[in-house]
Design a protein around this motif. Structure first.
Motif, PDB file in Angstrom:
ATOM      1  N   GLN A 127      25.740 -49.059  10.978  1.00 36.06           N
ATOM      2  CA  GLN A 127      26.835 -49.834  10.401  1.00 36.06           C
ATOM      3  C   GLN A 127      27.969 -48.929   9.939  1.00 36.06           C
ATOM      4  OE1 GLN A 127      26.684 -50.866   6.445  1.00 36.06           O
ATOM      5  NE2 GLN A 127      27.736 -52.814   6.595  1.00 36.06           N
ATOM      6  N   ARG A 128      27.621 -47.829   9.269  1.00 30.74           N
ATOM      7  CA  ARG A 128      28.636 -46.885   8.793  1.00 30.74           C
ATOM      8  C   ARG A 128      29.406 -46.285   9.969  1.00 30.74           C
ATOM      9  NH1 ARG A 128      29.371 -43.430   4.305  1.00 30.74           N
ATOM     10  NH2 ARG A 128      28.454 -45.145   3.129  1.00 30.74           N
ATOM     11  N   GLU A 129      28.712 -45.962  11.052  1.00 27.92           N
ATOM     12  CA  GLU A 129      29.376 -45.396  12.222  1.00 27.92           C
ATOM     13  C   GLU A 129      30.314 -46.415  12.872  1.00 27.92           C
ATOM     14  OE1 GLU A 129      28.835 -41.949  13.738  1.00 27.92           O
ATOM     15  OE2 GLU A 129      28.790 -42.096  11.552  1.00 27.92           O
ATOM     16  N   LEU A 130      29.910 -47.666  12.916  1.00 30.43           N
ATOM     17  CA  LEU A 130      30.767 -48.713  13.470  1.00 30.43           C
ATOM     18  C   LEU A 130      31.999 -48.937  12.598  1.00 30.43           C
ATOM     19  CD1 LEU A 130      27.990 -51.212  14.585  1.00 30.43           C
ATOM     20  CD2 LEU A 130      29.639 -50.109  16.112  1.00 30.43           C
ATOM     21  N   GLN A 131      31.834 -48.820  11.292  1.00 35.02           N
ATOM     22  CA  GLN A 131      32.975 -48.930  10.385  1.00 35.02           C
ATOM     23  C   GLN A 131      33.994 -47.822  10.669  1.00 35.02           C
ATOM     24  OE1 GLN A 131      30.999 -48.773   6.599  1.00 35.02           O
ATOM     25  NE2 GLN A 131      30.883 -51.001   6.403  1.00 35.02           N
ATOM     26  N   TRP A 132      33.509 -46.617  10.885  1.00 37.81           N
ATOM     27  CA  TRP A 132      34.388 -45.492  11.205  1.00 37.81           C
ATOM     28  C   TRP A 132      35.150 -45.759  12.509  1.00 37.81           C
ATOM     29  CZ3 TRP A 132      36.584 -41.259   9.352  1.00 37.81           C
ATOM     30  CH2 TRP A 132      36.107 -40.717   8.156  1.00 37.81           C
ATOM     31  N   PHE A 133      34.432 -46.162  13.534  1.00 30.96           N
ATOM     32  CA  PHE A 133      35.068 -46.377  14.837  1.00 30.96           C
ATOM     33  C   PHE A 133      36.142 -47.464  14.741  1.00 30.96           C
ATOM     34  CE2 PHE A 133      35.428 -47.839  19.216  1.00 30.96           C
ATOM     35  CZ  PHE A 133      35.395 -46.656  19.932  1.00 30.96           C
ATOM     36  N   PHE A 238      15.255 -63.215   6.536  1.00 33.98           N
ATOM     37  CA  PHE A 238      14.515 -62.210   7.304  1.00 33.98           C
ATOM     38  C   PHE A 238      14.161 -62.722   8.705  1.00 33.98           C
ATOM     39  CE2 PHE A 238      13.314 -60.634   2.943  1.00 33.98           C
ATOM     40  CZ  PHE A 238      14.116 -59.506   3.029  1.00 33.98           C
ATOM     41  N   LEU A 239      13.944 -64.031   8.838  1.00 32.41           N
ATOM     42  CA  LEU A 239      13.719 -64.591  10.174  1.00 32.41           C
ATOM     43  C   LEU A 239      14.973 -64.479  11.032  1.00 32.41           C
ATOM     44  CD1 LEU A 239      11.594 -67.809   9.456  1.00 32.41           C
ATOM     45  CD2 LEU A 239      10.833 -65.677  10.540  1.00 32.41           C
ATOM     46  N   SER A 240      16.141 -64.646  10.417  1.00 33.47           N
ATOM     47  CA  SER A 240      17.389 -64.483  11.173  1.00 33.47           C
ATOM     48  C   SER A 240      17.559 -63.040  11.639  1.00 33.47           C
ATOM     49  CB  SER A 240      18.580 -64.912  10.313  1.00 33.47           C
ATOM     50  OG  SER A 240      18.806 -63.989   9.259  1.00 33.47           O
ATOM     51  N   ILE A 241      17.071 -62.090  10.835  1.00 31.88           N
ATOM     52  CA  ILE A 241      17.117 -60.682  11.232  1.00 31.88           C
ATOM     53  C   ILE A 241      16.179 -60.435  12.408  1.00 31.88           C
ATOM     54  CG2 ILE A 241      16.514 -58.344  10.485  1.00 31.88           C
ATOM     55  CD1 ILE A 241      17.526 -59.067   7.715  1.00 31.88           C
ATOM     56  N   LEU A 242      14.977 -60.993  12.340  1.00 35.97           N
ATOM     57  CA  LEU A 242      13.985 -60.776  13.394  1.00 35.97           C
ATOM     58  C   LEU A 242      14.407 -61.392  14.723  1.00 35.97           C
ATOM     59  CD1 LEU A 242      10.713 -61.392  11.340  1.00 35.97           C
ATOM     60  CD2 LEU A 242      11.546 -59.205  12.223  1.00 35.97           C
ATOM     61  N   THR A 243      15.192 -62.455  14.676  1.00 34.02           N
ATOM     62  CA  THR A 243      15.607 -63.142  15.908  1.00 34.02           C
ATOM     63  C   THR A 243      17.006 -62.735  16.355  1.00 34.02           C
ATOM     64  OG1 THR A 243      16.402 -65.026  14.580  1.00 34.02           O
ATOM     65  CG2 THR A 243      14.146 -65.142  15.450  1.00 34.02           C
ATOM     66  N   SER A 244      17.582 -61.701  15.729  1.00 36.40           N
ATOM     67  CA  SER A 244      18.939 -61.270  16.068  1.00 36.40           C
ATOM     68  C   SER A 244      18.982 -60.604  17.440  1.00 36.40           C
ATOM     69  CB  SER A 244      19.448 -60.300  15.004  1.00 36.40           C
ATOM     70  OG  SER A 244      20.680 -59.727  15.380  1.00 36.40           O
ATOM     71  N   ARG A 245      20.171 -60.549  18.041  1.00 36.45           N
ATOM     72  CA  ARG A 245      20.353 -59.878  19.325  1.00 36.45           C
ATOM     73  C   ARG A 245      20.442 -58.361  19.170  1.00 36.45           C
ATOM     74  NH1 ARG A 245      25.764 -61.556  21.355  1.00 36.45           N
ATOM     75  NH2 ARG A 245      26.219 -61.278  19.140  1.00 36.45           N
ATOM     76  N   TYR A 246      20.738 -57.904  17.966  1.00 34.71           N
ATOM     77  CA  TYR A 246      20.908 -56.479  17.664  1.00 34.71           C
ATOM     78  C   TYR A 246      22.033 -55.856  18.490  1.00 34.71           C
ATOM     79  CZ  TYR A 246      16.638 -56.843  14.972  1.00 34.71           C
ATOM     80  OH  TYR A 246      15.707 -57.217  14.038  1.00 34.71           O
ATOM     81  N   GLU A 248      26.189 -54.570  18.685  1.00 36.67           N
ATOM     82  CA  GLU A 248      26.984 -53.723  17.795  1.00 36.67           C
ATOM     83  C   GLU A 248      27.596 -54.535  16.652  1.00 36.67           C
ATOM     84  OE1 GLU A 248      27.218 -53.748  21.066  1.00 36.67           O
ATOM     85  OE2 GLU A 248      26.510 -51.751  21.657  1.00 36.67           O
ATOM     86  N   ASP A 249      28.096 -55.732  16.970  1.00 33.91           N
ATOM     87  CA  ASP A 249      28.685 -56.577  15.928  1.00 33.91           C
ATOM     88  C   ASP A 249      27.648 -57.014  14.903  1.00 33.91           C
ATOM     89  OD1 ASP A 249      31.243 -56.436  16.913  1.00 33.91           O
ATOM     90  OD2 ASP A 249      31.075 -58.236  18.128  1.00 33.91           O
ATOM     91  N   ASP A 250      26.413 -57.240  15.354  1.00 34.63           N
ATOM     92  CA  ASP A 250      25.345 -57.614  14.431  1.00 34.63           C
ATOM     93  C   ASP A 250      25.062 -56.472  13.449  1.00 34.63           C
ATOM     94  OD1 ASP A 250      25.021 -60.111  15.561  1.00 34.63           O
ATOM     95  OD2 ASP A 250      23.495 -59.446  16.973  1.00 34.63           O
ATOM     96  N   PHE A 251      25.033 -55.251  13.947  1.00 36.31           N
ATOM     97  CA  PHE A 251      24.781 -54.103  13.091  1.00 36.31           C
ATOM     98  C   PHE A 251      25.910 -53.897  12.082  1.00 36.31           C
ATOM     99  CE2 PHE A 251      21.647 -52.582  16.259  1.00 36.31           C
ATOM    100  CZ  PHE A 251      20.638 -52.194  15.398  1.00 36.31           C
ATOM    101  N   ARG A 252      27.119 -54.269  12.460  1.00 31.39           N
ATOM    102  CA  ARG A 252      28.264 -54.016  11.581  1.00 31.39           C
ATOM    103  C   ARG A 252      28.344 -55.000  10.418  1.00 31.39           C
ATOM    104  NH1 ARG A 252      33.675 -55.359  11.409  1.00 31.39           N
ATOM    105  NH2 ARG A 252      33.473 -56.674  13.266  1.00 31.39           N
ATOM    106  N   VAL A 253      27.973 -56.265  10.648  1.00 33.28           N
ATOM    107  CA  VAL A 253      28.147 -57.270   9.591  1.00 33.28           C
ATOM    108  C   VAL A 253      26.871 -58.064   9.315  1.00 33.28           C
ATOM    109  CG1 VAL A 253      29.458 -59.295   8.857  1.00 33.28           C
ATOM    110  CG2 VAL A 253      30.602 -57.503  10.159  1.00 33.28           C
ATOM    111  N   ALA A 254      26.381 -58.784  10.320  1.00 29.45           N
ATOM    112  CA  ALA A 254      25.334 -59.786  10.101  1.00 29.45           C
ATOM    113  C   ALA A 254      24.025 -59.174   9.597  1.00 29.45           C
ATOM    114  CB  ALA A 254      25.092 -60.560  11.398  1.00 29.45           C
ATOM    115  N   LEU A 255      23.539 -58.130  10.231  1.00 28.62           N
ATOM    116  CA  LEU A 255      22.247 -57.560   9.849  1.00 28.62           C
ATOM    117  C   LEU A 255      22.253 -56.940   8.453  1.00 28.62           C
ATOM    118  CD1 LEU A 255      21.126 -55.998  13.253  1.00 28.62           C
ATOM    119  CD2 LEU A 255      20.211 -58.034  12.145  1.00 28.62           C
ATOM    120  N   PRO A 256      23.228 -56.078   8.108  1.00 27.64           N
ATOM    121  CA  PRO A 256      23.223 -55.525   6.749  1.00 27.64           C
ATOM    122  C   PRO A 256      23.354 -56.586   5.658  1.00 27.64           C
ATOM    123  CG  PRO A 256      24.637 -54.211   8.177  1.00 27.64           C
ATOM    124  CD  PRO A 256      24.277 -55.447   8.936  1.00 27.64           C
ATOM    125  N   ARG A 257      24.221 -57.568   5.890  1.00 32.10           N
ATOM    126  CA  ARG A 257      24.384 -58.614   4.881  1.00 32.10           C
ATOM    127  C   ARG A 257      23.136 -59.481   4.786  1.00 32.10           C
ATOM    128  NH1 ARG A 257      30.718 -60.671   5.434  1.00 32.10           N
ATOM    129  NH2 ARG A 257      31.627 -58.721   4.682  1.00 32.10           N
TER     130      ARG A 257
END
Length: 337
Positions: A127-133, A238-246, A248-257
Motif C-alpha cells: 500500500q505504501r509503495e502504491l501511494q508513492w507511485f 474479514f470475509l471481504s478480505i478473503l474473497t478480494s481479487r487482490y 493493485e487498487d485493492d491493496f491501496r485502499v480496500a484491503l488496508p481499510r
C-alpha cells in the motif's frame, strides 16, 4: 541541537554566497544531495532558499534531489516539491544514466529493506509503495507516464516486476491475518449470542429476568448486544478480505481499510464481552461476595491489555497513514523558487 545545526547551516550558506555563482553551486551541490539521501529536508530548504539554482544539482547518474528522495523513499524531502513555484514539472523531467529512467520509473523500483520495513506487514508495505507511485505520477508530464527506459519498460511495468514477490507476500499475509481474526470473531459472536439467550439469574414468573430492573442488567444487555454486532461486523470485513481479487487498487485502499475496520470491531467486541461478563458476575455474586468479585473483575482488563500490546493495531494504522494526515503534503509555507 537541531536549532544549533540549522544556525550553522545558515551561517555557512551566507559565507558561500560571497563566492561567485559557479563556485557556490559547486559547494552547495554535495551537501544538498547528501541531505536528500538522508531525508534532512531542513538543510535542503535553507540552501535552496538562499541559493535557488542549487535545486538543479544532480549526481553522477543525473539524479536530482527529488529523484533521490523517490529512490530512498524520503517523503519529507519529496514533499518540498509542493512548495516549488512553476518549476515543479520541469524538475521531474530529469532522465538518469545509463538506464534512461524518469522519476516515475524510480518510483516503481523496490526501495531498500530498511525503508520498506518502516511499515509492518507485507500488504501495508504494498500500500505504501502504491501511494508513492500515485503521488509521483501527479508531477510528471503525460508522455512520461508511458515512457520506455533502456530495458523497454514503462514505469508501471517496472513497478509490477519489482513488487511481484512483495504482492504475493502481501496476499498471503492478509489472508493469514484475516483467517485468524475470523476464527476469534466467530467464537466471540457465538458466546455473545448464547449469553443473550441465557440471561443471568433466570426468569421470574412473568417471563422477565429477576434482575430486569437492575442497572447492571442493562449494562449486561447493552454490552452483550454490542459484542455480538461488532463481532459479526468484524467477520463480514474479514470475509471481504478473503474473497478480494487482490489487485493493485485493492491493496491501496480496500484491503488496508478492511483490515483496520475488522480489527477495530474485533477489539470492540472483546471489550464489550468483558464488560458483559463482569456485569453478569456482579449480578449473580456481587451482593454477597463483593470482596471476591471486584478483584476478579479487575483481572478482566488483562485480555484487553494483551490485545493492545501483542497486536499493535494503532501503531500499524499510524505508520501506514490510514488515518490522520497522509504521507504527502507541504512541509512548510516557505516557497522554493
Amino acid at each position: 541541537m537541531q536549532h544549533d545545526a540549522l544556525e550553522l547551516v545558515k551561517s555557512l550558506c551566507m559565507e558561500i554566497l560571497e563566492l561567485d555563482d559557479a563556485k557556490a553551486f559547486s559547494l552547495f551541490q554535495q551537501p544538498l544531495l547528501i541531505a536528500a539521501n538522508l531525508g534532512t529536508h531542513e538543510i535542503i530548504e535553507e540552501i535552496v532558499d538562499v541559493f535557488p539554482p542549487a535545486i538543479w544539482a544532480s549526481d553522477e547518474e543525473n539524479h536530482n534531489v527529488f529523484q533521490l528522495a523517490v529512490l530512498h523513499r524520503r517523503e519529507n524531502v519529496f514533499n518540498l516539491i509542493h512548495q516549488m513555484s512553476d518549476y515543479k514539472h520541469l524538475i521531474t523531467r530529469y532522465i538518469d544514466h545509463p538506464h534512461d529512467n524518469n522519476i516515475l520509473h524510480l518510483a516503481g523500483k523496490l526501495p531498500s529493506s530498511d525503508r520498506l520495513n518502516l511499515v509492518s506487514g507485507a500488504a501495508l508495505q504494498v500500500q505504501r509503495e502504491l501511494q508513492w507511485f500515485k503521488e509521483v505520477k501527479k508531477f510528471v508530464q503525460p508522455g512520461q507516464k508511458e515512457a520506455i527506459n533502456k530495458d523497454g519498460k514503462t514505469p508501471w511495468m517496472v513497478f509490477k516486476e519489482a513488487h511481484e514477490q512483495l504482492m504475493k507476500d502481501g496476499e498471503a499475509w492478509m489472508k493469514t491475518t484475516a483467517q485468524s481474526c475470523t476464527v476469534a470473531a466467530t467464537l466471540i459472536a457465538t458466546v455473545a449470542f448464547n449469553a443473550g439467550l441465557k440471561v443471568p439469574g433466570g426468569d421470574s414468573k412473568d417471563g422477565l429476568s429477576q434482575f430486569f430492573n437492575d442497572t447492571s442488567f442493562g449494562v449486561f444487555a447493552v454490552a452483550d448486544a454490542i459484542s455480538l454486532f461488532s463481532s459479526v461486523t468484524s467477520i463480514l470485513m474479514f470475509l471481504s478480505i478473503l474473497t478480494s481479487r487482490y489487485s493493485e487498487d485493492d491493496f491501496r485502499v480496500a484491503l488496508p481499510r478492511g483490515l483496520v475496520v475488522g480489527m477495530s470491531m474485533l477489539f470492540i467486541s472483546i471489550i464489550s464481552m468483558m464488560i458483559a461478563f463482569s456485569s453478569a458476575i456482579y449480578l449473580v455474586f456481587g451482593y454477597l461476595r463483593a470482596r471476591i468479585v471486584i478483584p476478579v473483575g479487575s483481572i478482566l482488563v488483562l485480555p484487553v491489555t494483551l490485545y493492545v500490546l501483542l497486536i499493535p493495531l494503532y501503531q500499524i494504522i499510524t505508520r501506514s497513514k490510514l488515518i490522520g494526515p497522509g504521507l504527502f503534503g507541504k512541509q512548510s509555507t516557505r516557497i522554493l523558487h
